[in-house]
Design a protein around this motif. Structure first.
Motif, PDB file in Angstrom:
ATOM      1  N   MET A   1       0.851  -1.170   0.000  1.00 26.08           N
ATOM      2  CA  MET A   1       0.000   0.000   0.000  1.00 26.08           C
ATOM      3  C   MET A   1       0.900   1.238   0.000  1.00 26.08           C
ATOM      4  O   MET A   1       1.815   1.342   0.798  1.00 26.08           O
ATOM      5  N   ILE A   2       0.635   2.158  -0.894  1.00 26.39           N
ATOM      6  CA  ILE A   2       1.360   3.418  -0.940  1.00 26.39           C
ATOM      7  C   ILE A   2       0.614   4.400  -0.041  1.00 26.39           C
ATOM      8  O   ILE A   2      -0.584   4.595  -0.201  1.00 26.39           O
ATOM      9  N   ARG A  53     -10.127  12.572  -2.499  1.00 26.95           N
ATOM     10  CA  ARG A  53     -11.301  11.999  -1.837  1.00 26.95           C
ATOM     11  C   ARG A  53     -10.946  10.574  -1.447  1.00 26.95           C
ATOM     12  O   ARG A  53     -10.552   9.768  -2.296  1.00 26.95           O
ATOM     13  N   ALA A  54     -11.053  10.267  -0.170  1.00 20.40           N
ATOM     14  CA  ALA A  54     -10.703   8.944   0.334  1.00 20.40           C
ATOM     15  C   ALA A  54     -11.876   8.351   1.100  1.00 20.40           C
ATOM     16  O   ALA A  54     -12.544   9.050   1.862  1.00 20.40           O
ATOM     17  N   GLY A  69      -4.194   5.666   1.766  1.00 25.68           N
ATOM     18  CA  GLY A  69      -3.429   4.678   1.034  1.00 25.68           C
ATOM     19  C   GLY A  69      -4.078   4.280  -0.267  1.00 25.68           C
ATOM     20  O   GLY A  69      -5.303   4.327  -0.418  1.00 25.68           O
ATOM     21  N   VAL A  70      -3.235   3.885  -1.227  1.00 27.93           N
ATOM     22  CA  VAL A  70      -3.656   3.372  -2.526  1.00 27.93           C
ATOM     23  C   VAL A  70      -2.866   2.092  -2.774  1.00 27.93           C
ATOM     24  O   VAL A  70      -1.652   2.042  -2.501  1.00 27.93           O
ATOM     25  N   GLN A 136     -10.598   3.185  -5.120  1.00 30.55           N
ATOM     26  CA  GLN A 136     -10.536   4.479  -4.439  1.00 30.55           C
ATOM     27  C   GLN A 136      -9.455   4.465  -3.359  1.00 30.55           C
ATOM     28  O   GLN A 136      -9.190   3.438  -2.741  1.00 30.55           O
ATOM     29  N   PRO A 137      -8.849   5.622  -3.109  1.00 30.83           N
ATOM     30  CA  PRO A 137      -7.972   5.727  -1.934  1.00 30.83           C
ATOM     31  C   PRO A 137      -8.800   5.534  -0.666  1.00 30.83           C
ATOM     32  O   PRO A 137      -9.999   5.844  -0.647  1.00 30.83           O
ATOM     33  N   VAL A 138      -8.174   5.031   0.382  1.00 36.12           N
ATOM     34  CA  VAL A 138      -8.870   4.802   1.647  1.00 36.12           C
ATOM     35  C   VAL A 138      -8.074   5.426   2.788  1.00 36.12           C
ATOM     36  O   VAL A 138      -6.850   5.550   2.713  1.00 36.12           O
TER      37      VAL A 138
END
Length: 151
Positions: A1-2, A53-54, A69-70, A136-138
């Protein structure tokens, strides 16, 4: 995860808007001291704020510091789609025009048309999957910031 750290600037049901600071990688380069770009980075020139937007199920408030993270594989696939597909479209259309024996100005136009058509395909794909929660990013976690450091 980035992962990237940011600050919550807006709330939505099931999601938050996070402000991040875009920074270059110049601080990790060995030529940083002798590089003009490194000097510009140290002076803060070119730093921009990004808004992401996460998705989040946490109870957060505006001003909270969070880590978003992405997935790595998502970033690699997206990069290939955005950068490689238009380039392949350009070359494929130009080679097809050349194979048909068209004159050079038409080969150039065909290459540009292939680039544009591939770019439209990327835009179409991005619009189609924009609401997919798996892409989606979280928000991974909220960080506790000391009162003296906040501000």
């Amino acid at each position: 995860m980035i992962e990237e750290q940011g600050r919550v600037v807006a709330l939505e049901p099931g999601a938050v808007w996070v402000e991040t600071l875009r920074k270059s990688t110049c601080s990790s380069c060995s030529a940083n001291a002798a590089c003009g770009q490194g000097l510009m980075d140290r002076l803060g020139v070119g730093r921009q704020r990004g808004y992401v937007r996460a998705l989040s199920q946490m109870q957060l408030a505006i001003g909270d510091t969070v880590v978003i993270g992405v997935r790595e594989d998502l970033l690699v696939r997206s990069s290939l789609l955005v950068y490689l597909l238009p380039l392949l479209g350009l070359f494929a259309a130009a080679l097809l025009a050349d194979g048909l024996g068209l004159p050079e100005p038409l080969i150039i136009l065909a290459g540009l048309a292939g680039l544009f058509a591939s770019w439209l395909m990327v835009r179409w794909r991005a619009a189609r999957v924009a609401e997919n929660p798996l892409l989606q990013p979280v928000v991974l976690r909220a960080l506790l910031v000391p009162v003296s450091a906040a501000g």
